[in-house]
Design a protein around this motif. Structure first.
Motif, PDB file in Angstrom:
ATOM      1  N   ARG A  78      -0.540   6.380   1.305  1.00 38.21           N
ATOM      2  CA  ARG A  78       1.134   6.593   1.072  1.00 38.21           C
ATOM      3  C   ARG A  78       1.808   5.720   2.090  1.00 38.21           C
ATOM      4  O   ARG A  78       3.017   5.192   1.599  1.00 38.21           O
ATOM      5  N   ALA A  79       1.420   5.398   3.074  1.00 37.04           N
ATOM      6  CA  ALA A  79       2.310   4.752   4.137  1.00 37.04           C
ATOM      7  C   ALA A  79       2.130   3.183   3.608  1.00 37.04           C
ATOM      8  O   ALA A  79       3.206   2.443   3.835  1.00 37.04           O
ATOM      9  N   ALA A  80       1.092   2.772   2.947  1.00 39.60           N
ATOM     10  CA  ALA A  80       1.043   1.420   2.385  1.00 39.60           C
ATOM     11  C   ALA A  80       1.880   1.122   1.260  1.00 39.60           C
ATOM     12  O   ALA A  80       1.956   0.276   0.853  1.00 39.60           O
ATOM     13  N   GLY A  81       2.271   2.236   0.686  1.00 43.06           N
ATOM     14  CA  GLY A  81       3.246   2.269  -0.625  1.00 43.06           C
ATOM     15  C   GLY A  81       2.424   2.153  -1.808  1.00 43.06           C
ATOM     16  O   GLY A  81       2.727   1.755  -2.979  1.00 43.06           O
ATOM     17  N   ALA A  82       0.836   2.578  -1.632  1.00 36.99           N
ATOM     18  CA  ALA A  82      -0.098   2.039  -2.726  1.00 36.99           C
ATOM     19  C   ALA A  82       0.062   3.526  -3.900  1.00 36.99           C
ATOM     20  O   ALA A  82      -0.444   3.355  -4.799  1.00 36.99           O
ATOM     21  N   LEU A  83       0.482   4.802  -3.226  1.00 34.31           N
ATOM     22  CA  LEU A  83       0.557   6.018  -4.141  1.00 34.31           C
ATOM     23  C   LEU A  83       2.014   6.078  -4.573  1.00 34.31           C
ATOM     24  O   LEU A  83       2.905   6.003  -3.828  1.00 34.31           O
ATOM     25  N   ARG A  84       2.028   6.871  -5.732  1.00 32.13           N
ATOM     26  CA  ARG A  84       3.451   7.430  -6.162  1.00 32.13           C
ATOM     27  C   ARG A  84       3.394   8.779  -6.735  1.00 32.13           C
ATOM     28  O   ARG A  84       2.222   9.282  -6.921  1.00 32.13           O
TER      29      ARG A  84
END
Length: 84
Positions: A78-84
């Motif tokens: 989540r912190a890396a922006g990989a999930l939505r």
């Protein structure tokens, strides 16, 4: 907690786990086999409990440790922006 990858990311399974690639930036993360199991479980529709159970069955790990591993990997993704 079924998850989806952000559209800029691709997950590719390898002989040694998986690689998570950010296509626009060209950066990637190597996931070991247990990390790959967690991610594929969650992306495949399992919730966190299901991913924990699969870790326990596959690697004979303590359920408490498996829960921490699942929660930690999800938080990092989540912190890396990989999930939505």
């Amino acid at each position: 907690m079924s998850l989806r990858l952000h559209q800029d990311f691709t997950l590719t399974e390898t002989d040694f786990g998986a690689v998570l690639l950010h296509r626009r930036r060209g950066t990637y993360w190597q996931l070991n086999p247990s990390g790959a199991l967690i991610v594929t479980s969650l992306l495949g529709g399992s919730d966190a409990d299901g991913a924990v159970q699969r870790l326990v069955e596959q690697y004979d790990v303590d359920p408490g440790q498996a829960r921490r591993d699942v929660d930690s990997l999800v938080a990092d993704m989540r912190a890396a922006g990989a999930l939505r």
